[in-house]
Motif scaffolding. Structure first.
Motif, PDB file in Angstrom:
ATOM      1  N   ASN A  27       0.828  -1.207   0.000  1.00  0.00           N
ATOM      2  CA  ASN A  27       0.000   0.000   0.000  1.00  0.00           C
ATOM      3  C   ASN A  27       0.863   1.257   0.000  1.00  0.00           C
ATOM      4  OD1 ASN A  27      -2.346  -1.523   0.083  1.00  0.00           O
ATOM      5  ND2 ASN A  27      -2.372  -1.566   2.316  1.00  0.00           N
ATOM      6  N   LEU A  28       2.152   1.110  -0.176  1.00  0.00           N
ATOM      7  CA  LEU A  28       3.059   2.246  -0.167  1.00  0.00           C
ATOM      8  C   LEU A  28       2.825   3.142  -1.372  1.00  0.00           C
ATOM      9  CD1 LEU A  28       6.357   0.363   0.781  1.00  0.00           C
ATOM     10  CD2 LEU A  28       4.993   1.848   2.272  1.00  0.00           C
ATOM     11  N   ASN A  29       3.139   4.408  -1.214  1.00  0.00           N
ATOM     12  CA  ASN A  29       3.049   5.373  -2.308  1.00  0.00           C
ATOM     13  C   ASN A  29       4.349   5.275  -3.112  1.00  0.00           C
ATOM     14  OD1 ASN A  29       2.380   7.452  -3.979  1.00  0.00           O
ATOM     15  ND2 ASN A  29       2.536   9.047  -2.417  1.00  0.00           N
ATOM     16  N   LEU A  30       4.297   4.627  -4.263  1.00  0.00           N
ATOM     17  CA  LEU A  30       5.487   4.320  -5.052  1.00  0.00           C
ATOM     18  C   LEU A  30       5.412   4.919  -6.443  1.00  0.00           C
ATOM     19  CD1 LEU A  30       5.614   0.491  -4.266  1.00  0.00           C
ATOM     20  CD2 LEU A  30       6.848   2.300  -3.071  1.00  0.00           C
ATOM     21  N   MET A  31       6.591   5.085  -7.038  1.00  0.00           N
ATOM     22  CA  MET A  31       6.710   5.494  -8.432  1.00  0.00           C
ATOM     23  C   MET A  31       7.974   4.852  -8.986  1.00  0.00           C
ATOM     24  SD  MET A  31       6.887   9.255 -10.030  1.00  0.00           S
ATOM     25  CE  MET A  31       7.031   9.475 -11.768  1.00  0.00           C
ATOM     26  N   LEU A  32       7.939   4.510 -10.269  1.00  0.00           N
ATOM     27  CA  LEU A  32       9.068   3.858 -10.926  1.00  0.00           C
ATOM     28  C   LEU A  32       9.428   4.606 -12.200  1.00  0.00           C
ATOM     29  CD1 LEU A  32      10.992   1.407 -11.580  1.00  0.00           C
ATOM     30  CD2 LEU A  32       8.994   0.320 -12.616  1.00  0.00           C
ATOM     31  N   ILE A  33      10.705   4.943 -12.326  1.00  0.00           N
ATOM     32  CA  ILE A  33      11.230   5.434 -13.593  1.00  0.00           C
ATOM     33  C   ILE A  33      12.104   4.310 -14.131  1.00  0.00           C
ATOM     34  CG2 ILE A  33      12.639   7.169 -14.764  1.00  0.00           C
ATOM     35  CD1 ILE A  33      11.781   9.140 -12.539  1.00  0.00           C
ATOM     36  N   ARG A  34      11.690   3.737 -15.260  1.00  0.00           N
ATOM     37  CA  ARG A  34      12.257   2.493 -15.770  1.00  0.00           C
ATOM     38  C   ARG A  34      13.609   2.640 -16.450  1.00  0.00           C
ATOM     39  NH1 ARG A  34       9.638   0.184 -19.739  1.00  0.00           N
ATOM     40  NH2 ARG A  34      10.517  -1.827 -19.196  1.00  0.00           N
ATOM     41  N   GLY A  35      13.903   3.796 -16.991  1.00  0.00           N
ATOM     42  CA  GLY A  35      15.195   3.995 -17.638  1.00  0.00           C
ATOM     43  C   GLY A  35      15.326   3.346 -19.008  1.00  0.00           C
ATOM     44  N   THR A  36      14.220   3.071 -19.665  1.00  0.00           N
ATOM     45  CA  THR A  36      14.236   2.467 -20.997  1.00  0.00           C
ATOM     46  C   THR A  36      12.925   2.779 -21.709  1.00  0.00           C
ATOM     47  OG1 THR A  36      14.474   0.404 -22.256  1.00  0.00           O
ATOM     48  CG2 THR A  36      13.322   0.249 -20.159  1.00  0.00           C
ATOM     49  N   ASN A  37      12.966   2.746 -23.035  1.00  0.00           N
ATOM     50  CA  ASN A  37      11.737   2.903 -23.825  1.00  0.00           C
ATOM     51  C   ASN A  37      11.099   1.564 -24.164  1.00  0.00           C
ATOM     52  OD1 ASN A  37      11.235   5.661 -24.062  1.00  0.00           O
ATOM     53  ND2 ASN A  37      12.802   5.895 -25.632  1.00  0.00           N
ATOM     54  N   GLN A  38      11.772   0.478 -23.847  1.00  0.00           N
ATOM     55  CA  GLN A  38      11.214  -0.851 -24.107  1.00  0.00           C
ATOM     56  C   GLN A  38       9.974  -1.062 -23.234  1.00  0.00           C
ATOM     57  OE1 GLN A  38      12.406  -2.890 -26.519  1.00  0.00           O
ATOM     58  NE2 GLN A  38      13.743  -1.147 -26.958  1.00  0.00           N
TER      59      GLN A  38
END
Length: 158
Positions: A27-38
């Motif tokens: 339930n954490l407030n998370l965000m992900l920056i993937r570092g790829t366009n794939q």
């Protein structure tokens, strides 16, 4: 919490899979920056972005409570500059990242854990023992970061 993925494949994707498996029921407030366009193989239950520009990246780092990222020079310089608490997960086989992560953890600046031992719950708990604002805690580290930035800028300009 912000996850920043980077580095060569397949290690970038391996860490993405680890994060996916460990965040499925949180339930954490998370965000992900993937570092790829794939395209991602995973359906995350929180916001993800593929790539962001430097200004956006700094904005996201500045507003989060904890960053989980690789132990690259640029990432570390951003974290120190923005006075951000972080967990460093060095890219396996990149000895300079493994050294930096180990060294900075030994000095008490950032918590670090190897990718194959990454546990989100442990990372969150341990990170709170490390300072978010290194600038006031260690002027030598700030000085070293400024010197690295100057060196990098000279290389770019040459």
């Amino acid at each position: 919490m912000l996850f920043l993925l980077s580095g060569p494949e397949p290690q970038r994707n391996i860490l993405e899979e680890i994060i996916y498996k460990q965040t499925k029921k949180t339930n954490l407030n998370l965000m992900l920056i993937r570092g790829t366009n794939q395209p991602s193989k995973y359906s995350f239950s929180f916001p993800i972005m593929n790539l962001v520009n430097k200004t956006q990246l700094q904005d996201y780092i500045a507003i989060t409570k904890l960053v989980i990222c690789r132990a690259g020079y640029s990432s570390i310089m951003d974290l120190v500059e923005l006075r951000q608490r972080a967990v460093l997960v060095p890219t396996p086989g990149q000895t300079e990242q493994e050294y930096l992560a180990r060294h900075l953890a030994e000095k008490g600046y950032f918590y670090s854990m190897p990718q194959n031992e990454f546990r989100l719950e442990t990372a969150i708990q341990k990170a709170s023992d490390y300072p978010a604002d290194l600038s006031s805690e260690n002027k030598l580290l700030r000085y070293q970061v400024e010197k690295l930035k100057e060196k990098k800028n000279k290389q770019v300009n040459n």
